[in-house]
Design a protein around this motif. Structure first.
Motif, PDB file in Angstrom:
ATOM      1  N   LEU A  89       0.976  -1.025   0.091  1.00  0.00           N
ATOM      2  CA  LEU A  89      -0.032  -0.233   0.072  1.00  0.00           C
ATOM      3  C   LEU A  89       0.890   1.184   0.132  1.00  0.00           C
ATOM      4  CD1 LEU A  89      -2.455  -0.988   2.806  1.00  0.00           C
ATOM      5  CD2 LEU A  89      -3.005  -1.110   0.344  1.00  0.00           C
ATOM      6  N   GLU A  90       0.390   2.324  -0.796  1.00  0.00           N
ATOM      7  CA  GLU A  90       1.113   3.664  -0.646  1.00  0.00           C
ATOM      8  C   GLU A  90      -0.078   4.353   0.226  1.00  0.00           C
ATOM      9  OE1 GLU A  90       2.350   5.370  -4.237  1.00  0.00           O
ATOM     10  OE2 GLU A  90       3.931   3.656  -4.618  1.00  0.00           O
ATOM     11  N   VAL A  91       0.569   4.884   1.539  1.00  0.00           N
ATOM     12  CA  VAL A  91       0.030   5.747   2.307  1.00  0.00           C
ATOM     13  C   VAL A  91       0.190   7.196   2.019  1.00  0.00           C
ATOM     14  CG1 VAL A  91      -0.723   5.867   4.756  1.00  0.00           C
ATOM     15  CG2 VAL A  91       0.158   3.857   4.034  1.00  0.00           C
ATOM     16  N   VAL A  93      -0.857  11.224   2.827  1.00  0.00           N
ATOM     17  CA  VAL A  93      -1.460  11.936   3.936  1.00  0.00           C
ATOM     18  C   VAL A  93      -1.371  13.486   3.247  1.00  0.00           C
ATOM     19  CG1 VAL A  93      -1.102  13.282   6.160  1.00  0.00           C
ATOM     20  CG2 VAL A  93      -0.274  10.803   5.657  1.00  0.00           C
ATOM     21  N   ARG A  94      -2.625  14.133   3.336  1.00  0.00           N
ATOM     22  CA  ARG A  94      -2.659  15.258   2.696  1.00  0.00           C
ATOM     23  C   ARG A  94      -3.201  16.494   3.651  1.00  0.00           C
ATOM     24  NH1 ARG A  94      -3.322  14.380  -2.825  1.00  0.00           N
ATOM     25  NH2 ARG A  94      -3.962  12.097  -3.418  1.00  0.00           N
ATOM     26  N   ASN A  95      -2.472  17.595   3.381  1.00  0.00           N
ATOM     27  CA  ASN A  95      -2.872  18.621   4.215  1.00  0.00           C
ATOM     28  C   ASN A  95      -3.468  19.631   3.530  1.00  0.00           C
ATOM     29  OD1 ASN A  95      -1.556  17.723   6.572  1.00  0.00           O
ATOM     30  ND2 ASN A  95       0.490  17.936   5.750  1.00  0.00           N
ATOM     31  N   GLY A  99      -2.769  17.517  -6.805  1.00  0.00           N
ATOM     32  CA  GLY A  99      -2.629  16.409  -7.377  1.00  0.00           C
ATOM     33  C   GLY A  99      -4.081  15.647  -7.613  1.00  0.00           C
ATOM     34  N   SER A 100      -3.996  14.475  -7.507  1.00  0.00           N
ATOM     35  CA  SER A 100      -5.142  13.711  -7.787  1.00  0.00           C
ATOM     36  C   SER A 100      -6.499  14.116  -6.565  1.00  0.00           C
ATOM     37  CB  SER A 100      -4.906  12.212  -7.622  1.00  0.00           C
ATOM     38  OG  SER A 100      -4.627  12.030  -6.212  1.00  0.00           O
ATOM     39  N   ILE A 101      -6.223  14.590  -5.676  1.00  0.00           N
ATOM     40  CA  ILE A 101      -7.575  14.945  -4.826  1.00  0.00           C
ATOM     41  C   ILE A 101      -8.130  15.888  -5.466  1.00  0.00           C
ATOM     42  CG2 ILE A 101      -6.421  16.257  -3.032  1.00  0.00           C
ATOM     43  CD1 ILE A 101      -8.617  14.763  -1.076  1.00  0.00           C
ATOM     44  N   VAL A 174       2.671  19.931   1.496  1.00  0.00           N
ATOM     45  CA  VAL A 174       1.274  19.963   0.863  1.00  0.00           C
ATOM     46  C   VAL A 174       0.842  18.399   1.324  1.00  0.00           C
ATOM     47  CG1 VAL A 174      -0.130  20.082  -1.194  1.00  0.00           C
ATOM     48  CG2 VAL A 174       1.553  21.666  -0.689  1.00  0.00           C
ATOM     49  N   ASP A 175       1.324  17.457   0.734  1.00  0.00           N
ATOM     50  CA  ASP A 175       1.208  16.041   0.991  1.00  0.00           C
ATOM     51  C   ASP A 175       2.385  15.204   0.813  1.00  0.00           C
ATOM     52  OD1 ASP A 175       1.676  15.612  -1.848  1.00  0.00           O
ATOM     53  OD2 ASP A 175      -0.497  16.011  -2.356  1.00  0.00           O
ATOM     54  N   PHE A 176       2.290  13.964   0.987  1.00  0.00           N
ATOM     55  CA  PHE A 176       3.426  13.095   0.979  1.00  0.00           C
ATOM     56  C   PHE A 176       2.939  11.660   1.177  1.00  0.00           C
ATOM     57  CE2 PHE A 176       3.859  10.979   5.197  1.00  0.00           C
ATOM     58  CZ  PHE A 176       3.073  11.898   5.912  1.00  0.00           C
ATOM     59  N   LYS A 177       3.740  10.599   0.530  1.00  0.00           N
ATOM     60  CA  LYS A 177       3.407   9.103   0.442  1.00  0.00           C
ATOM     61  C   LYS A 177       4.516   8.486   1.423  1.00  0.00           C
ATOM     62  CE  LYS A 177       5.426   6.720  -2.320  1.00  0.00           C
ATOM     63  NZ  LYS A 177       6.501   5.766  -2.228  1.00  0.00           N
ATOM     64  N   VAL A 178       4.002   7.708   2.176  1.00  0.00           N
ATOM     65  CA  VAL A 178       4.915   6.896   2.801  1.00  0.00           C
ATOM     66  C   VAL A 178       4.540   5.300   2.858  1.00  0.00           C
ATOM     67  CG1 VAL A 178       3.359   6.915   5.093  1.00  0.00           C
ATOM     68  CG2 VAL A 178       5.834   6.692   5.099  1.00  0.00           C
ATOM     69  N   CYS A 202       7.086  13.741  -1.716  1.00  0.00           N
ATOM     70  CA  CYS A 202       6.321  14.843  -1.116  1.00  0.00           C
ATOM     71  C   CYS A 202       5.926  15.818  -2.074  1.00  0.00           C
ATOM     72  CB  CYS A 202       7.159  15.404   0.102  1.00  0.00           C
ATOM     73  SG  CYS A 202       7.967  14.308   1.132  1.00  0.00           S
ATOM     74  N   ARG A 203       4.993  16.679  -1.595  1.00  0.00           N
ATOM     75  CA  ARG A 203       4.928  17.859  -2.185  1.00  0.00           C
ATOM     76  C   ARG A 203       5.145  19.146  -1.191  1.00  0.00           C
ATOM     77  NH1 ARG A 203       0.088  15.514  -4.924  1.00  0.00           N
ATOM     78  NH2 ARG A 203       0.630  15.792  -7.515  1.00  0.00           N
ATOM     79  N   LEU A 204       6.020  19.794  -2.068  1.00  0.00           N
ATOM     80  CA  LEU A 204       6.834  20.801  -1.152  1.00  0.00           C
ATOM     81  C   LEU A 204       6.864  22.190  -1.870  1.00  0.00           C
ATOM     82  CD1 LEU A 204       9.919  18.611  -0.227  1.00  0.00           C
ATOM     83  CD2 LEU A 204       8.069  19.032   1.411  1.00  0.00           C
ATOM     84  N   PHE A 218       8.967  17.969 -12.358  1.00  0.00           N
ATOM     85  CA  PHE A 218       9.320  17.130 -13.325  1.00  0.00           C
ATOM     86  C   PHE A 218       8.063  16.688 -14.093  1.00  0.00           C
ATOM     87  CE2 PHE A 218       9.493  12.495 -14.235  1.00  0.00           C
ATOM     88  CZ  PHE A 218      10.319  12.471 -15.564  1.00  0.00           C
ATOM     89  N   ARG A 219       6.939  16.261 -13.164  1.00  0.00           N
ATOM     90  CA  ARG A 219       5.643  16.089 -13.695  1.00  0.00           C
ATOM     91  C   ARG A 219       5.103  17.163 -14.698  1.00  0.00           C
ATOM     92  NH1 ARG A 219       4.569  14.767  -8.210  1.00  0.00           N
ATOM     93  NH2 ARG A 219       4.551  12.636  -7.761  1.00  0.00           N
ATOM     94  N   LYS A 220       5.473  18.566 -14.265  1.00  0.00           N
ATOM     95  CA  LYS A 220       4.666  19.454 -15.226  1.00  0.00           C
ATOM     96  C   LYS A 220       5.702  20.376 -16.037  1.00  0.00           C
ATOM     97  CE  LYS A 220       1.612  20.544 -11.040  1.00  0.00           C
ATOM     98  NZ  LYS A 220       0.601  21.421 -10.674  1.00  0.00           N
TER      99      LYS A 220
END
Ligand code: UDP
Length: 258
Positions: A89-91, A93-95, A99-101, A174-178, A202-204, A218-220
């Motif tokens: 699983l990729e967990v 957390v978004r503050n 992105g996708s949300i 902003v958010d990150f994956k763990v 992470c989004r920073l 990179f994505r953009k």
């Protein structure tokens, strides 16, 4: 590099057998991928920076009592980590919404979320890492309810730690994956933070200018990807002030590099 057995090659890292049982060597490549492997590039120096940034973060987490797989950094691109069974699983957390949300729920990009939101994605490249619910996770036995609780509690502690760490250097998390791994010790099993935590995951955003300092560059196609990672490293104190600007490659603080 000594000859040794490769266990796995991922998109941004290679795993080799470690020197002792229960250990693995994690090698950070310069490769960047996005959109489920459709976009690829080599970003010179990225692996070196992520190795250092992830080391810094994992060490900080250990210090506040969040268990991680990190043992020690070996050289510019490698770290020794504990061998774990990765939970598939990729967990996330978004503050703030991004992105996708933002797309999926029509929330304005950058809007503060009412509270930190945790999401689970099934780690499966063929399926494009789909968003899954706790129902899916328990029904398909990817993790049990206790493990889900533990991952959520740990993810929130990681979020608090990272939010404070980055806010202290003028960066909004902003958010990150763990990712989590199961570590077995005799009869006992515990979940520990695994993989990496870096600007790749992470989004920073710069708190003053709103500049993007993470893999979204990179994505953009915003350019200057490694420069942004280097600036994150510099602010965290991983790179020396005087040597962090105008460099073609990352400059490291420590001189014990191989
Ligand atoms: N993320 C990641 N690996 C992935 C997918 C997402 O590290 O395979 C990180 C991403 O960098 C961001 C957060 O998880 O910090 C949330 O990503 P999102 O779901 O918005 O997906 P994206 O739009 O980035 O594909």
């Amino acid at each position: 590099m000594a000859r040794r057995k490769q266990i796995y090659e991922g998109k941004a890292k290679i795993l080799f057998e470690g020197p002792e049982p229960g250990t693995i060597i994690q090698y950070f490549k310069d490769d960047a991928t996005a959109f489920n492997n459709q976009k690829k590039a080599v970003l010179e120096g990225k692996g070196v920076l992520n190795n250092r940034i992830s080391e810094f973060i994992m060490t900080g987490l250990e210090r506040i009592g969040v268990p991680t797989h990190f043992i020690r950094r070996l050289n510019m691109r490698e770290q020794l980590v504990r061998h774990v069974e990765i939970v598939p699983l990729e967990v996330v957390v978004r503050n703030y919404a991004a992105g996708s949300i933002a797309k999926r729920l029509g929330v304005e990009e950058g809007a503060a979320l009412p509270r930190s939101i945790i999401e689970f994605y099934f780690k499966n490249d063929d399926l494009g890492d789909p968003l899954v619910s706790e129902e899916h996770i328990t029904a398909f036995n990817w993790a049990n309810p206790q493990e889900i609780d533990d991952m959520m509690a740990l993810a929130l502690r990681v979020n608090d730690f990272l939010s404070g760490l980055f806010a202290g250097v003028g960066i909004r998390l902003v958010d990150f994956k763990v990712e989590f791994g199961r570590q077995y010790e005799g009869e006992m099993m515990r979940l520990i933070v695994a993989d990496e935590i870096s600007p790749d995951s992470c989004r920073l955003w710069d708190m003053e200018t709103g500049d993007i300092m993470d893999k979204d560059r990179f994505r953009k196609d915003l350019g200057d990807v490694t420069d942004a990672y280097r600036e994150v490293a510099r602010r965290l104190g991983v790179l020396r002030e005087t040597e962090s600007s105008g460099q073609t490659g990352p400059v490291l603080v420590s001189d014990n590099e191989k």
